[in-house]
Design a protein around this motif. Structure first.
Motif, PDB file in Angstrom:
ATOM      1  N   LEU A 182       0.831  -1.206   0.000  1.00  0.00           N
ATOM      2  CA  LEU A 182       0.000   0.000   0.000  1.00  0.00           C
ATOM      3  C   LEU A 182       0.865   1.256   0.000  1.00  0.00           C
TER       4      LEU A 182
ATOM      5  N   ALA B 256       2.470   1.928  -3.329  1.00  0.00           N
ATOM      6  CA  ALA B 256       1.472   2.435  -4.260  1.00  0.00           C
ATOM      7  C   ALA B 256       1.219   3.916  -4.007  1.00  0.00           C
TER       8      ALA B 256
ATOM      9  N   THR C 161      -9.167   1.558 -12.174  1.00  0.00           N
ATOM     10  CA  THR C 161      -9.801   0.509 -11.382  1.00  0.00           C
ATOM     11  C   THR C 161      -8.939  -0.752 -11.286  1.00  0.00           C
TER      12      THR C 161
ATOM     13  N   GLY D 132      -5.757  -0.785  -9.041  1.00  0.00           N
ATOM     14  CA  GLY D 132      -6.204  -0.679  -7.656  1.00  0.00           C
ATOM     15  C   GLY D 132      -6.765  -1.997  -7.165  1.00  0.00           C
ATOM     16  N   LEU D 133      -7.500  -2.673  -8.061  1.00  0.00           N
ATOM     17  CA  LEU D 133      -8.054  -3.969  -7.703  1.00  0.00           C
ATOM     18  C   LEU D 133      -6.933  -4.973  -7.445  1.00  0.00           C
TER      19      LEU D 133
ATOM     20  N   ILE E 136      -3.968  -4.261  -6.309  1.00  0.00           N
ATOM     21  CA  ILE E 136      -3.425  -3.933  -4.988  1.00  0.00           C
ATOM     22  C   ILE E 136      -4.343  -4.469  -3.905  1.00  0.00           C
ATOM     23  N   PHE E 137      -5.640  -4.208  -4.078  1.00  0.00           N
ATOM     24  CA  PHE E 137      -6.616  -4.598  -3.064  1.00  0.00           C
ATOM     25  C   PHE E 137      -6.598  -6.110  -2.846  1.00  0.00           C
TER      26      PHE E 137
ATOM     27  N   THR F 289      -3.289  -7.200  -1.014  1.00  0.00           N
ATOM     28  CA  THR F 289      -3.218  -6.894   0.415  1.00  0.00           C
ATOM     29  C   THR F 289      -4.299  -7.645   1.185  1.00  0.00           C
ATOM     30  N   LEU F 290      -5.470  -7.807   0.566  1.00  0.00           N
ATOM     31  CA  LEU F 290      -6.528  -8.567   1.225  1.00  0.00           C
ATOM     32  C   LEU F 290      -6.061  -9.998   1.479  1.00  0.00           C
TER      33      LEU F 290
ATOM     34  N   ASN G 293      -3.569 -10.041   4.288  1.00  0.00           N
ATOM     35  CA  ASN G 293      -4.196  -9.854   5.594  1.00  0.00           C
ATOM     36  C   ASN G 293      -4.946 -11.101   6.037  1.00  0.00           C
ATOM     37  N   LEU G 294      -5.633 -11.740   5.096  1.00  0.00           N
ATOM     38  CA  LEU G 294      -6.338 -12.982   5.434  1.00  0.00           C
ATOM     39  C   LEU G 294      -5.348 -14.054   5.862  1.00  0.00           C
TER      40      LEU G 294
ATOM     41  N   ASN H 260      -4.146 -13.353   9.377  1.00  0.00           N
ATOM     42  CA  ASN H 260      -5.139 -13.761  10.378  1.00  0.00           C
ATOM     43  C   ASN H 260      -5.116 -15.262  10.589  1.00  0.00           C
TER      44      ASN H 260
END
Lengths: 311, 339, 318
Positions: free
Chosen positions: A239, A242, A277, A280-281, A283-284, A287-288, A291-292, A295
């Motif tokens: 992030l 970016a 778009t 960015g997608l 990147i999203f 990182t998602l 993060n998952l 966890n």
């Protein structure tokens, strides 16, 4: 006991972990479709980043003014009589967005990975020193940590890049400068807890050297919380890269990173939505997934909870 | 185990205020359902003190929680039986109705007063809260009542201490605050769950005195949950002994102390140090209480019982009445006595 | 308690001093200010003239001490670019306005935007976190998990651009950028608040869950209090400490996140002038904005510490 004694009869080094192997982790992952998807996505991303030139369908630099701003999901452009397909459309200069995303992954992933390694190495080392030696070293390190924590990272990063200029190497150095304290603080806390534990005291009592205590007894015991932190920081650095590249302070042209692609695409937001778009997608999703994964790692490496997931 | 009225007890006994019939409480655990209370029966009469005696895990605290409507759910659940307060079954009333019982008619004092008080609110606020919320008293009136309640539980200079926070109180003083809080709405029943376990011995005695005096003044009934047979002997009119979720023996305190008729109660009595046997080793009950996920078949106590027979291993004992008030859930209740 | 505050103030002052010193030393390395002001094609005589006027011919230590002295009086130099005028600096050379006022006058716009973002974040996140803790595993609880996960995974500027794409470009409901009333502030404030909403809701939720598991909650329930009262009076009072701490962190985060968001929405705040000054290599403005931003963040941190002490009777009464 005879010579044919099975290996499992010999006492294991760590009784608690004795029975948990990589197999258990893999099986637990297979049972969790969300985490499995994240891991598959990250693996695919890694492969794309490493083998970009072989995977990308087109040359990411190949311009074609006449075939610019073609819309995804599928467009055909005839280039010198030859019909080419562009699955995610083309940008303002007619370059293939999909190929650029793949090459962008290369830059983004490399910067984040190396950034995490460098800042992690710096932070963990300082945290180990502070936690292990205590006293004045600890004071000094923790003061520096507090100081750096008090100043917004983005501000430090922008200023340093302003002075020294952008680019891959400087980005990595900046990440080391603004993120080391996170590792240092966590490592120090973990080491402090361990230092007083009977395990370390007995290691000391039998005359282990400091380096042996650190490498054989402390590091293995703090590895899993650090692994979780590394994963989270990887997401954060993707992030950050970016954002800095978007502002023009990070990756410089002609290198393409996802942040820079958005920065350029922003100028065409009215005509070509996909140019902003899609990167960015990317990147999203990255990182998602990270993060998952973090966890999930946190739960399966937690000594209290993990039996529920692994057995 | 529902004895008829008799005149031999120390106090004149009032009417039955609480009656617990065949209570069952289950807990869901990762290892399956655990029955924490398995068919408990007891009753409580106005003005008396009933001690529920047992080791940790015997189900004594869970029975108190069940009466109070405080069984944590999930994982806990009252799966059977009834808790009759007058003619109302507290197991079946709605949560809203239960809240009118909690504090108003049955109040509770907890084991560790220091953690059981809210660290962020003044003790005055916590004592006055039920008065403000349930009786609609004004702030000033509630505060005045809080000070009066603090004086009643003998907290010195109550008017100054009313605005203090719990961390400024010692353990014994915190327990007094808890008691003041419980008394705020004049309940008929006070449940005291190990009220002195966390305290020094001298402070313990003071708190017990206080409870006894308050009981005399108000006529409230007390259920005293304890693991300490000495405390039970000193405070209780009647005692119910719990083991592995069941009441194994119950009766007037003299009967339990001098004529214990269940091997477990006898074991408990034997493990008390006395002055005469100062130089002897204390006797102990062999083995450990059962894990609640694997309660033994038959009589739950049989693995630890010297007298156990095949009958004990297979058949769950019914209550045998030795006198109208004194019952023991042992196949050999009539034969076992303390040597 | 007063000694504690005094010590924190001193620490902040030391930190500010270090920041200013680093900025001074590093700032010398980006090139000759005289050339930056006059342009590369300026003749050597005017450059030397300007250097003398600016005191750049003095020894480094003199310059540094003068810089610190000026800074103490609130003078962080004059801009190289903004509103330059032919001044009396000598020789008809250009003179810029003082940097600090230029930066400070951008603050109201920044506070307006950041204030709306913080208000949105707190109004949404804190009640949501409390409700999620009161009803674990409810739809809201799961929604908060998803939102906070999305929040930490999404990058602010992209979210901002997506909001522009949807609400301004496609639907045409709101302006794409610019400074003004409610219509202008909604998109940037939402983009700024989104990350914070997830994180604050999550922290609120776990702080409440921690408190709701403590023994005093059972005492409160045994008093026959309603679940709402047990949560909102008893648990929240103690959970307020971590909630305030995270709110302070998020305020600081939003105050720096504002830099990028202002850039995207052409919002005339401190972030915009900072980025602008960075790209124009206008060192005095850069210095002034760093000074102001660091100062604001330090003040926020100090206030959070103070709130922490006030909310916690165990610390307050010692």
């Amino acid at each position: 006991m005879t010579a044919t004694t099975p290996a499992s009869d010999t006492p294991k080094g760590d009784e608690r972990q004795g029975s948990i192997t990589l197999y258990h982790y893999l099986r637990a992952m297979l049972r969790d479709p969300v985490v499995m998807f994240s891991v598959l996505f990250l693996l695919a991303l890694l492969i794309c980043a490493v083998f970009a030139p072989w995977i990308a369908p087109h040359d990411p630099m190949q311009q074609n003014i006449l075939g610019g701003q073609r819309q995804p999901p599928w467009s055909e452009v005839s280039v010198r009589g030859e019909v080419k397909f562009f699955i995610l459309g083309t940008d303002e200069l007619g370059r293939d967005v999909f190929s650029r995303l793949i090459f962008g992954a290369r830059v983004s992933v490399a910067v984040a990975l190396v950034g995490v390694l460098v800042s992690g190495a710096l932070g963990v080392t300082l945290g180990l020193l502070a936690g292990f030696h205590g006293g004045r070293v600890d004071d000094l390190v923790m003061r520096a940590v507090d100081g750096f924590m008090a100043i917004p990272s983005l501000l430090i990063a922008l200023f340093v890049l302003f002075i020294f200029g952008g680019g891959l190497v400087n980005l990595v150095l900046v990440f080391a400068l603004v993120r080391w304290m996170v590792y240092a603080r966590m490592t120090r806390g973990l080491v402090m807890n361990l230092r007083e534990s009977p395990m370390i005291e007995s290691a000391r009592a039998v005359g282990c050297t400091n380096s042996r205590i650190i490498f054989r007894h402390i590091l293995p015991n703090i590895a899993s919380p650090l692994l979780v932190l590394f994963t989270l920081e990887l997401a954060l650095l993707i992030l950050a890269e970016a954002a800095l590249s978007f502002l023009g302070f990070g990756i410089q042209p002609p290198d393409a990173s996802w942040g820079r692609m958005i920065s350029v695409g922003r100028g065409y937001i009215r005509e070509a939505w996909w140019l902003v778009t899609l990167p960015g997608l990317a990147i999203f999703l990255t990182t998602l997934s990270l993060n998952l994964l973090a966890n999930w790692l946190r739960t399966v490496t937690d000594p209290v909870q993990r039996w529920r997931w692994l057995t | 185990m529902r004895p008829a009225k008799q005149n031999e007890t120390r106090k004149t006994l009032g009417d039955t205020v609480l009656r617990v019939n065949n209570l069952q409480v289950d807990f869901e655990t990762p290892l399956g359902t655990v029955r924490a209370i398995d068919g408990a029966n007891f009753d409580l009469r106005a003005g008396e003190t009933l001690a529920i005696l047992g080791e940790s895990g015997s189900g004594k605290s869970v029975s108190a929680a069940a009466v109070m409507g405080l069984v944590p759910s999930p994982p806990g659940r009252i799966s059977g039986g009834e808790v009759l307060l007058g003619d109302r079954d507290l197991v079946r009333i709605s949560a809203r109705e239960m809240r009118r019982v909690q504090g108003d008619r049955i109040a509770m004092v907890f084991q560790d007063a220091i953690t059981s008080l809210n660290p962020g609110l003044t003790v005055g606020y916590q004592i006055a809260e039920p008065l403000r919320v349930k009786q609609g008293l004004s702030r000033a009136a509630a505060r005045k009542r809080a000070i009066a309640l603090m004086e009643r539980v003998q907290i010195a200079s109550a008017a100054q201490r009313v605005d203090d926070y719990p961390h400024q109180f010692s353990g014994g003083m915190s327990q007094r605050v808890m008691i003041a809080m419980a008394l705020a709405l004049d309940p008929e029943i006070l449940i005291a769950d190990e009220p002195t376990t966390a305290l020094d011995v001298t402070v313990q005695a003071q708190i017990m005195d206080l409870l006894r005096n308050l009981q005399r003044e108000t006529g409230m009934a007390i259920i005293l949950i304890t693991h300490d047979i000495g405390v039970a002997a000193e405070m209780a009119d009647r005692v119910a002994v719990m083991y592995a979720g069941r009441i194994v023996e119950s009766g007037p305190v003299q009967d339990i102390l001098y004529k214990p008729s269940h091997p477990y109660t006898i074991g408990l009595m034997d493990s008390i140090p006395t002055l005469e046997q100062k130089f002897q080793r204390l006797r102990q009950i062999d083995g450990a209480p059962p894990v609640m996920t694997a309660v033994p078949k038959g009589c739950a106590f049989h693995p630890r019982c010297a007298r156990a027979t095949d009958l004990c291993r297979t058949q769950r004992p019914e209550v045998v009445y030795l006198s109208p008030q004194h019952g023991s859930a042992c196949h050999y209740a009539k034969e076992v006595t303390r040597e | 308690m007063f000694r504690y505050i005094l010590r924190r103030l001193l620490q902040s002052a030391i930190l500010l001093f270090i920041v200013l010193s680093v900025v001074f030393v590093a700032g010398r390395s980006i090139g000759d200010p005289a050339i930056l002001i006059l342009g590369a094609e300026a003749d050597a005589a005017s450059v030397l003239q300007l250097r003398t006027n600016l005191g750049l011919e003095d020894p480094m230590l003199t310059q540094y001490l003068r810089f610190l002295g000026d800074a103490l009086r609130g003078d962080l130099g004059a801009t190289y670019r903004y509103g330059m005028s032919r001044g009396e600096l000598g020789g008809g050379l250009p003179e810029g306005r003082a940097a600090l006022p230029l930066v400070v006058e951008r603050l109201p716009a920044t506070f307006y935007l950041a204030g709306v973002a913080i208000a949105i974040a707190m109004i949404v996140a804190i009640p949501a976190g409390i409700l999620a803790a009161m009803y674990p595993r409810s739809l809201l609880d799961r929604a908060i998990n998803v939102i906070s996960l999305a929040g930490v995974s999404v990058v602010e500027f992209w979210l901002a651009l997506m909001l522009v794409l949807i609400f301004a470009v496609t639907l045409g409901w709101l302006p794409t950028s610019g400074y003004g009333g409610i219509a202008y502030v909604i998109l940037p404030a939402m983009a700024l608040a989104f990350r914070s909403i997830g994180r604050m809701a999550q922290i609120t939720r776990s702080a409440m869950l921690d408190e709701l598991a403590k023994p005093y909650i059972i005492t409160a329930r045994a008093k026959g209090l309603s679940p709402a009262r047990v949560s909102l009076v008893h648990a929240l009072k103690n959970a307020s400490v971590p909630i305030v701490t995270i709110s302070g962190d998020e305020i600081a985060t939003i105050l720096t996140g504002v830099i990028i968001i202002e850039f995207i929405f052409s919002w005339p705040g401190i972030g915009q002038i900072t980025l602008d000054a960075l790209s124009r290599r206008d060192l005095p403005i850069v210095q002034a904005s760093i000074f102001v931003l660091v100062l604001i963040v330090l003040i926020v941190n100090l206030l959070v510490d103070l709130a922490y002490v006030i909310l916690n009777p165990r610390i307050r009464l010692r």
